[in-house]
Design a protein around this motif. Sequence first.
Motif, short mmCIF file in Angstrom:
data_model
loop_
_atom_site.label_atom_id
_atom_site.label_comp_id
_atom_site.label_asym_id
_atom_site.label_seq_id
_atom_site.Cartn_x
_atom_site.Cartn_y
_atom_site.Cartn_z
N ALA A 1 0.90 -1.24 -0.02
CA ALA A 1 -0.07 0.06 0.02
C ALA A 1 0.88 1.13 -0.04
O ALA A 1 1.52 1.59 1.06
CB ALA A 1 -1.10 -0.03 1.13
N PRO A 2 0.82 2.28 -0.92
CA PRO A 2 1.42 3.45 -1.01
C PRO A 2 1.05 4.24 0.37
O PRO A 2 0.26 4.19 0.64
CB PRO A 2 1.14 4.03 -2.31
N ILE A 3 2.03 5.18 0.54
CA ILE A 3 1.88 5.78 1.69
C ILE A 3 0.73 6.73 1.62
O ILE A 3 -0.11 7.04 2.57
CB ILE A 3 3.20 6.79 2.10
N ASN A 4 0.50 7.54 0.52
CA ASN A 4 -0.75 8.34 0.44
C ASN A 4 -1.91 7.42 0.45
O ASN A 4 -3.24 8.12 1.03
CB ASN A 4 -0.72 9.08 -1.05
N TYR A 5 -2.01 6.06 0.19
CA TYR A 5 -3.13 5.43 0.39
C TYR A 5 -3.40 5.19 1.86
O TYR A 5 -4.56 5.50 2.47
CB TYR A 5 -3.30 4.09 -0.23
N ILE A 6 -2.42 4.81 2.67
CA ILE A 6 -2.38 4.71 4.01
C ILE A 6 -3.00 6.03 4.78
O ILE A 6 -3.77 5.72 5.77
CB ILE A 6 -0.89 4.20 4.71
N LYS A 7 -2.21 7.28 4.26
CA LYS A 7 -2.68 8.31 4.97
C LYS A 7 -4.23 8.74 4.67
O LYS A 7 -4.95 8.93 5.56
CB LYS A 7 -1.63 9.43 4.33
N ASP A 8 -4.66 8.48 3.46
CA ASP A 8 -6.07 8.74 3.10
C ASP A 8 -7.02 7.94 3.82
O ASP A 8 -7.96 8.11 4.66
CB ASP A 8 -6.48 8.52 1.72
N VAL A 9 -6.49 6.48 4.11
CA VAL A 9 -7.58 5.56 4.97
C VAL A 9 -7.49 5.97 6.34
O VAL A 9 -8.50 6.04 6.93
CB VAL A 9 -7.04 4.15 4.56
N ALA A 10 -6.56 6.14 6.66
CA ALA A 10 -6.30 6.86 8.27
C ALA A 10 -7.16 8.00 8.28
O ALA A 10 -7.90 8.13 9.29
CB ALA A 10 -4.83 7.19 8.65
#
Length: 112
Positions: free
Chosen positions: A45-54
């Motif tokens: 999972a790319p960091i922008n995906y992780i950030k958005d999910v969070a």
Amino acid sequence: MQNHLYLYPNLVKARKNKFTQHQLAEILGISQQEVSRYERGETKAPINYIKDVAELCEVSVDYILGISRNTADLMSEEEFALLEIFGKLSRQNQIKLNERAETLLELQSTET
């Protein structure tokens, strides 16, 4: 090297409290299959995906990455155990538990 054991299960937990895979995919403008691949660990999972999910699921990036367990040091064992139980409940039962806790708090305030 960082242990990523908690990453994918925490992505799933965070998402399930708010969205289906399909709903999250629509919001983020990606496919449901892509969400599924991230959650299974098939694709990193790319960091922008992780950030958005969070952000969407109202959890910290640290939680998703599995590095926020240190907050347990700030809680008693009873508080931490209660949070673990709460996290395992269905959303419907979380709501019921919250309502009961509010009722107990109201009763407690009238006792004093």
